[in-house]
Structures are given as C-alpha cells and as structure tokens.
Design a protein around this motif. Structure first.
Motif, short mmCIF file in Angstrom:
data_model
loop_
_atom_site.label_atom_id
_atom_site.label_comp_id
_atom_site.label_asym_id
_atom_site.label_seq_id
_atom_site.Cartn_x
_atom_site.Cartn_y
_atom_site.Cartn_z
N GLU A 1 42.27 106.58 43.62
CA GLU A 1 41.75 107.75 42.92
C GLU A 1 41.34 107.43 41.50
O GLU A 1 41.87 106.52 40.87
CB GLU A 1 42.79 108.88 42.92
N ARG A 2 40.38 108.22 41.02
CA ARG A 2 39.93 108.11 39.63
C ARG A 2 40.69 109.13 38.79
O ARG A 2 40.92 110.26 39.21
CB ARG A 2 38.43 108.39 39.52
N ALA A 3 41.03 108.72 37.58
CA ALA A 3 41.74 109.64 36.68
C ALA A 3 40.91 110.86 36.37
O ALA A 3 41.44 111.97 36.21
CB ALA A 3 42.10 108.90 35.38
N ILE A 4 39.60 110.69 36.34
CA ILE A 4 38.72 111.80 36.00
C ILE A 4 38.79 112.92 37.05
O ILE A 4 38.49 114.07 36.78
CB ILE A 4 37.27 111.29 35.83
N ASN A 5 39.22 112.57 38.27
CA ASN A 5 39.38 113.56 39.34
C ASN A 5 40.81 114.04 39.47
O ASN A 5 41.08 115.25 39.58
CB ASN A 5 38.91 112.97 40.68
N LEU A 6 41.77 113.10 39.44
CA LEU A 6 43.16 113.45 39.75
C LEU A 6 43.93 113.99 38.54
O LEU A 6 44.72 114.95 38.69
CB LEU A 6 43.88 112.21 40.32
N LEU A 7 43.74 113.42 37.37
CA LEU A 7 44.51 113.85 36.19
C LEU A 7 44.34 115.34 35.86
O LEU A 7 45.35 116.03 35.62
CB LEU A 7 44.14 112.99 34.98
N PRO A 8 43.11 115.87 35.84
CA PRO A 8 42.99 117.31 35.55
C PRO A 8 43.72 118.18 36.56
O PRO A 8 44.26 119.23 36.20
CB PRO A 8 41.47 117.54 35.61
N GLN A 9 43.77 117.76 37.82
CA GLN A 9 44.48 118.54 38.83
C GLN A 9 45.99 118.51 38.60
O GLN A 9 46.69 119.48 38.88
CB GLN A 9 44.16 118.00 40.23
N ILE A 10 46.49 117.37 38.09
CA ILE A 10 47.91 117.26 37.78
C ILE A 10 48.27 118.10 36.56
O ILE A 10 49.31 118.76 36.50
CB ILE A 10 48.29 115.77 37.56
N GLU A 11 47.37 118.10 35.57
CA GLU A 11 47.64 118.79 34.31
C GLU A 11 47.53 120.31 34.43
O GLU A 11 48.22 121.05 33.74
CB GLU A 11 46.67 118.27 33.24
N ASN A 12 46.66 120.78 35.33
CA ASN A 12 46.46 122.21 35.47
C ASN A 12 47.47 122.84 36.41
O ASN A 12 47.98 122.19 37.34
CB ASN A 12 45.04 122.50 35.99
N LYS A 13 47.76 124.10 36.19
CA LYS A 13 48.69 124.83 37.04
C LYS A 13 48.07 125.02 38.43
O LYS A 13 46.90 125.34 38.57
CB LYS A 13 49.02 126.19 36.43
N ARG A 14 48.88 124.82 39.46
CA ARG A 14 48.41 124.97 40.83
C ARG A 14 49.20 126.06 41.54
O ARG A 14 50.40 126.20 41.34
CB ARG A 14 48.56 123.65 41.61
N LEU A 15 48.50 126.80 42.39
CA LEU A 15 49.13 127.83 43.22
C LEU A 15 48.95 127.45 44.68
O LEU A 15 47.98 126.77 45.05
CB LEU A 15 48.49 129.20 42.94
N PHE A 16 49.88 127.89 45.50
CA PHE A 16 49.79 127.58 46.92
C PHE A 16 48.55 128.23 47.51
O PHE A 16 48.28 129.41 47.32
CB PHE A 16 51.03 128.07 47.66
N ASP A 17 47.77 127.42 48.23
CA ASP A 17 46.53 127.88 48.86
C ASP A 17 46.69 127.75 50.36
O ASP A 17 46.72 126.63 50.90
CB ASP A 17 45.35 127.04 48.35
#
Length: 362
Positions: free
Chosen positions: A50-66
């Motif tokens: 994975e690229r940090a440009i794709n994965l890091l923002p997803q880790i840093e942002n709040k996630r809700l169950f989808d």
C-alpha cells in the motif's frame, strides 16, 4: 532468518519516504498512525503493497461501520479462502511431487504440473490478497486491488497491468519513471524495461531462477514496446459481451501458455532444472494416467480440482469488470445462499493447514 513481511513493509516505508521527499505527501505527526500504516496486519506479510497517500488518511480519519462494505468484505474473504484452500492447496498436491521428480513423469504429467502450478500461484497469492482486502473492509479500510483476473489477459503488457498490481505499479512509479520511463531513446527504454523485470525477479529471492523468470517476461514485453502495442488492450476483454471472439480466445490461450512456461523456471530449484523440466515435457511425448499413481492421488482428485478451477474461472469471467469473483451475486436469495453454503462446506472439507501461502517466503 528474516523478519516477517520484510519486503512488503520495506517497500511501504520507501514509498512513504520518497513521496514525502517529492512533496506529494505531508509527513504524519503521529507515530502510532505511521506504524499502523507500516504494520497494518491484514496485508503485512504478503501485500498488497500500500501507498501512504492512500492508507494513512484512512487510518487518521474516523471510521464508522459500513454494512455494505462489510458484506462485500465477507464475500471477498470467502472467495479468497476458496481459491487458497480448495484450489491452490489441491493443486499443490499434484505440483510438488511432479516438480520434485520430473524426470520420471511423461508429458501429460509434466504439462499438468506446469498448468496446475500456474493456477496454484495465482489462487494462492490472489486468494491472500482477497482475504487481506476483505478483512480491511470490515475495519472500514479500502486497500488497492492487487489482481484483476490476469489470466484473461491478451498480451504480456496487459498481464502485468493485472498481476500483482501493487508491486508492478511500485516499480513503475519509483524505478521505471525515474529512469526515464518511455520518454527516452529506444536503447534507454530497452534498458529500463530489462531493469524493471530483472529487479522484479530479484525481489522474489536471491536465486537465478527468479531473475531468469523476469528476463523471459522482459523478452516478451520488448516487442510490444517497439511495435507500440503495449497499451493496446486497456479495456476488459469481451467488454459488454458474454463470450470473447475467436481472436481473443487465441490471444488469451497464447498468453497463458507463455506465462505458464515462464512459471516453470519460477518454480524450479535452479535454471538447469527448469530447462530439464521443459526438455522432458517434449521428450517423453506419450500420454497416460500413470502419473496419478506416482503422485499418490486418484482420478477423482483430478476431477474435483478441475471442477473447482472451472467454477473459479466461470465466476471470475462474469465478474471480470469488477474487483473480485463474487462481486456480483445471484439476485435470487436461495441461489445466493446455496452458493455460500457450497463454498463454506468446500473450505471446511479441504482445510488442512498444511500449506502456507507461497508469497510468505518473498
């Protein structure tokens, strides 16, 4: 002994460092987020890279169950397990004894061994990627697609756009393009192609068989570059049609044969053994089923694994425009749950735990 997943997280940290250096990415201020990116457990040991440009923002942002994403993830996990447990491990039962004692097998046995290894390595690696991507979806994380049905490719360029996508795009962005890519003279372009494929082979291990495997792919790729046909097949095969035309069938068959021959060297212990395998394949041109006794299996085992392979390719064909083989399911609820039950029971039946993922060693 090397640390688990070293080649994968090394490439991820390299891409992070290079992207920060190129000002394409802001460095994260959280050590926890950084190490979560580096050691994200679903894809740590065998990718996708994975690229940090794709994965890091997803880790840093709040996630809700989808729920929709989780449902898709569960189907992708199921599909990955089916490919690994039912197909890859079943193929290994034929492949391992055939490659270990290839001089005592006739042509039919050696052809079967080569074809089944091509199927095995695809189902083993793409199966792992499906499981990793599916697990990530349960956590609200989207990983990049790592395989896009490569055995439906019509030439070697299309194959590499569809096989181990995270690795091939990594080499493209961080090696091929910095070397000049295709915007240089033909001689330098030739050099760049050989560098990419030889490095790709060397990435798999310190064995000349991997380098030679990369060299063979480079030899097949170069004519497409000089004929300017390397970007001819960008669309999915038989787009908006149920079946391919005759020319496409020939192209796919030719591509599979070429890739399968190259896989022989990838699987062999050394280059001499690879050539010996191919020599015996054409030397002992007689066909019998005695190879089944030599590998210690029954005819029924061959029929069953062949049936599983057909099932896989049928589902992947009808989902070839999507990201995995179970992306689109039957709308009828009964048919859908019968399919789920079949896959689950098959996985349970063939789950032995004897065969680890092939790419764990790379």
């Amino acid at each position: 002994m090397l640390p688990v997943g070293i080649s994968f997280y090394t490439f991820q940290t390299l891409s992070y460092s290079i992207d920060v250096y190129r000002n394409k990415l802001e460095p994260t201020k959280s050590m926890l987020n950084f190490f979560t990116y580096v050691a994200f457990f679903p894809q740590l040991v065998a990718g996708p890279i994975e690229r940090a440009i794709n994965l890091l923002p997803q880790i840093e942002n709040k996630r809700l169950f989808d729920y929709v994403k989780a449902k898709s993830g569960m189907r992708q996990i199921l599909w990955g397990l089916f490919k690994k447990v039912a197909i890859a491990d079943s193929c290994a039962a034929f492949v391992d004894p055939i490659f270990a004692d290839y001089t005592n097998f006739s042509s039919i046995g050696l052809i079967l061994g080569a074809v089944f290894f091509a199927i095995q390595i695809y189902c083993d690696f793409s199966g792992y990627s499906d499981i990793a991507i599916g697990v990530s979806k349960l956590l609200g994380i989207d990983l990049m697609q790592n395989f896009s049905f490569p055995y439906f490719s019509r030439d070697i360029a299309e194959f590499w756009r569809r096989w181990h996508i995270s690795l091939s795009t990594w080499f493209r962005d961080y090696v091929y393009i910095p070397l000049g890519g295709s915007k240089v003279s033909k001689i330098l372009q030739l050099r760049n192609i050989f560098v990419i494929f030889l490095v790709s082979g060397f990435w798999h291990g310190a064995n000349w068989t991997f380098v030679f495997w990369g060299f063979l792919h480079a030899l097949c790729y170069i004519p497409l570059i000089f004929l300017k046909r390397n970007r001819k097949n960008l669309d999915v095969i038989a787009q908006n049609k149920i079946f391919p035309n005759f020319v496409e069938v020939i192209q796919v068959f030719r591509m599979f044969v070429i890739v399968t021959f190259a896989w022989v060297f990838f699987r062999a212990n050394n280059i001499q053994e690879g050539f010996g395998y191919l020599e015996h394949m054409f030397k002992n041109m007689f066909f019998d089923n005695s190879f089944l006794n030599k590998v210690g299996l029954e005819t029924e085992n061959l029929y069953v694994v062949t049936f599983f392979i057909i099932v896989m390719f049928v589902f992947e064909w009808f989902n070839r425009a999507y990201s995995f083989g179970l992306y689109n399911m039957p709308k009828n609820k009964i048919s859908r749950y019968v399919l789920y039950l079949f896959l689950c029971l098959t996985i349970i039946q063939y789950l032995s735990g004897k065969n680890e993922f092939i790419y764990f060693q790379f």
